[in-house]
Design a protein around this motif. Sequence first.
Motif, PDB file in Angstrom:
ATOM      1  N   TRP A 111       0.835  -1.209   0.000  1.00 16.62           N
ATOM      2  CA  TRP A 111       0.000   0.000   0.000  1.00 16.62           C
ATOM      3  C   TRP A 111       0.866   1.255   0.000  1.00 16.62           C
ATOM      4  O   TRP A 111       0.531   2.258  -0.664  1.00 16.62           O
ATOM      5  N   ASP A 112       1.982   1.224   0.716  1.00 17.65           N
ATOM      6  CA  ASP A 112       2.908   2.356   0.699  1.00 17.65           C
ATOM      7  C   ASP A 112       3.454   2.571  -0.707  1.00 17.65           C
ATOM      8  O   ASP A 112       3.520   3.710  -1.204  1.00 17.65           O
ATOM      9  N   LEU A 113       3.828   1.474  -1.365  1.00 17.49           N
ATOM     10  CA  LEU A 113       4.345   1.562  -2.728  1.00 17.49           C
ATOM     11  C   LEU A 113       3.285   2.133  -3.671  1.00 17.49           C
ATOM     12  O   LEU A 113       3.571   3.028  -4.484  1.00 17.49           O
ATOM     13  N   ARG A 114       2.043   1.634  -3.569  1.00 22.28           N
ATOM     14  CA  ARG A 114       0.967   2.139  -4.426  1.00 22.28           C
ATOM     15  C   ARG A 114       0.741   3.638  -4.195  1.00 22.28           C
ATOM     16  O   ARG A 114       0.578   4.416  -5.148  1.00 22.28           O
ATOM     17  N   SER A 115       0.714   4.032  -2.935  1.00 22.85           N
ATOM     18  CA  SER A 115       0.475   5.439  -2.622  1.00 22.85           C
ATOM     19  C   SER A 115       1.588   6.326  -3.158  1.00 22.85           C
ATOM     20  O   SER A 115       1.340   7.404  -3.709  1.00 22.85           O
ATOM     21  N   ARG A 116       2.821   5.883  -3.028  1.00 20.20           N
ATOM     22  CA  ARG A 116       3.947   6.673  -3.535  1.00 20.20           C
ATOM     23  C   ARG A 116       3.932   6.713  -5.060  1.00 20.20           C
ATOM     24  O   ARG A 116       4.233   7.752  -5.662  1.00 20.20           O
ATOM     25  N   ARG A 117       3.597   5.611  -5.684  1.00 15.00           N
ATOM     26  CA  ARG A 117       3.566   5.578  -7.151  1.00 15.00           C
ATOM     27  C   ARG A 117       2.486   6.515  -7.698  1.00 15.00           C
ATOM     28  O   ARG A 117       2.702   7.207  -8.693  1.00 15.00           O
ATOM     29  N   THR A 118       1.327   6.536  -7.061  1.00 11.15           N
ATOM     30  CA  THR A 118       0.227   7.373  -7.545  1.00 11.15           C
ATOM     31  C   THR A 118       0.347   8.825  -7.088  1.00 11.15           C
ATOM     32  O   THR A 118      -0.280   9.713  -7.668  1.00 11.15           O
ATOM     33  N   GLY A 119       1.119   9.069  -6.022  1.00 14.41           N
ATOM     34  CA  GLY A 119       1.213  10.413  -5.466  1.00 14.41           C
ATOM     35  C   GLY A 119       0.033  10.800  -4.598  1.00 14.41           C
ATOM     36  O   GLY A 119      -0.110  11.960  -4.210  1.00 14.41           O
ATOM     37  N   ILE A 120      -0.818   9.832  -4.260  1.00 16.98           N
ATOM     38  CA  ILE A 120      -2.012  10.100  -3.457  1.00 16.98           C
ATOM     39  C   ILE A 120      -1.761   9.626  -2.024  1.00 16.98           C
ATOM     40  O   ILE A 120      -1.403   8.467  -1.822  1.00 16.98           O
ATOM     41  N   PRO A 121      -1.938  10.470  -1.008  1.00 11.58           N
ATOM     42  CA  PRO A 121      -1.718  10.027   0.376  1.00 11.58           C
ATOM     43  C   PRO A 121      -2.680   8.916   0.754  1.00 11.58           C
ATOM     44  O   PRO A 121      -3.804   8.836   0.239  1.00 11.58           O
ATOM     45  N   LEU A 122      -2.258   8.067   1.658  1.00  5.97           N
ATOM     46  CA  LEU A 122      -3.038   6.888   2.023  1.00  5.97           C
ATOM     47  C   LEU A 122      -4.438   7.252   2.497  1.00  5.97           C
ATOM     48  O   LEU A 122      -5.408   6.559   2.174  1.00  5.97           O
ATOM     49  N   GLY A 128     -10.756   8.607   1.967  1.00  2.00           N
ATOM     50  CA  GLY A 128     -10.907  10.050   2.082  1.00  2.00           C
ATOM     51  C   GLY A 128     -12.206  10.498   2.728  1.00  2.00           C
ATOM     52  O   GLY A 128     -12.878  11.404   2.238  1.00  2.00           O
ATOM     53  N   ALA A 129     -12.583   9.899   3.873  1.00  2.88           N
ATOM     54  CA  ALA A 129     -13.880  10.196   4.488  1.00  2.88           C
ATOM     55  C   ALA A 129     -13.832  11.317   5.520  1.00  2.88           C
ATOM     56  O   ALA A 129     -14.836  12.002   5.726  1.00  2.88           O
ATOM     57  N   GLN A 130     -12.693  11.497   6.196  1.00  2.02           N
ATOM     58  CA  GLN A 130     -12.620  12.477   7.281  1.00  2.02           C
ATOM     59  C   GLN A 130     -11.291  13.223   7.213  1.00  2.02           C
ATOM     60  O   GLN A 130     -10.287  12.689   6.747  1.00  2.02           O
TER      61      GLN A 130
END
Length: 367
Positions: A111-122, A128-130
């Motif tokens: 998940w860290d790798l995916r987030s870094r690759r996309t540039g979107i914070p976890l 993105g609810a709160q």
Amino acid sequence: MANIERVEFMMVDLAPKVVRTDAIQSFVSQETPIVRITDSDGAMGTGYSYTIGTGGPSVIALIERTLAPAILGRDAEEIESIWRTMLFCTHATTVGPITAIAMAAIDTALWDLRSRRTGIPLCRLAGGAQESVPLYTTEGGWLHIEPEALVEDALQAKARGFAGAKIKVGRAPQEDVRRIARVREAVGSDFELFTDANQAFNVDEAIRRARLLEPLDIGWLEEPLPADDHTGHIRLANATTIPVAVGESLYSISHFREYLQHGACSIVQVDVGRIGGITPWLKVAHMAEAFNVAVCPHFLMELHVALCCAVPNARWVEYIPQLDAITTQSMRIEDGQAFPSQSPGLGIAWDEQEIARRSLLAGEVVA
């Protein structure tokens, strides 16, 4: 498609900042397995999990000998498929903590790798609810702490903007009541008090103690019984007005389903490090949402803050600093609210030099 080319693993041992005691144990060591996954494009993700003093070398061995070889060459974006591969290649050792802790270290790295690759914070990638979640503190509520100190810590937490505190129970019943009553009198009615028995009671004792605590307006009674006493939790939940909290010692999505289906809990405390990673954590959180039950995860505040902000039914983050010794930046706290990092990745700023210095076990598996 970027395939997994390298899985590095290591373990550091972090001593707690304060003495931590509960009804069944002392928490004197935090073995922390850390995994780094590198794909064929050179992108890297870092994940982790933990034990409270035993089993860390077994976790590392399972990663090295079984899990890491099973995921080499896989597309790093196939997180769900990889999680299920890990589940089935450890079929003989699941459901259980060693396997879940090992899987969690790998899954969080993906998940860290995916987030870094996309540039979107976890916090946004996962939902993105709160924007933030309230904090309650456990660090000043351990079982060995005397009432004066319990009161002082709770008042300090309230002054910092925290909205609640947790107090361990497991002394004589009336002594537990007196300790909590002292704190309740000091903090007033606008501050939540939670209790945690750490699985110390049988069902009859838990019912008796819950009824003694009801006049003190307790936010929840956590782990009152052994986690595998499903029917006991049903009896307790039907016998008290205090919400029953479970989850830190459950290692399977289906176990949470059983508790929710039978009304055996009112609070779900699913823990990323013990459920097997972010992938199953999100499933449990959304399942709890379907039952209109709040998620208040156990421990791992530096990671759980992002996940709590990803889902709509997260109510609390538990304040127990865990990673200060191996990170360069702490979790953002303002007026008692925990805010997730807006940087890509898990939101944890690792101190690589300190991790290397503290590493007790290390190795890698390469495609």
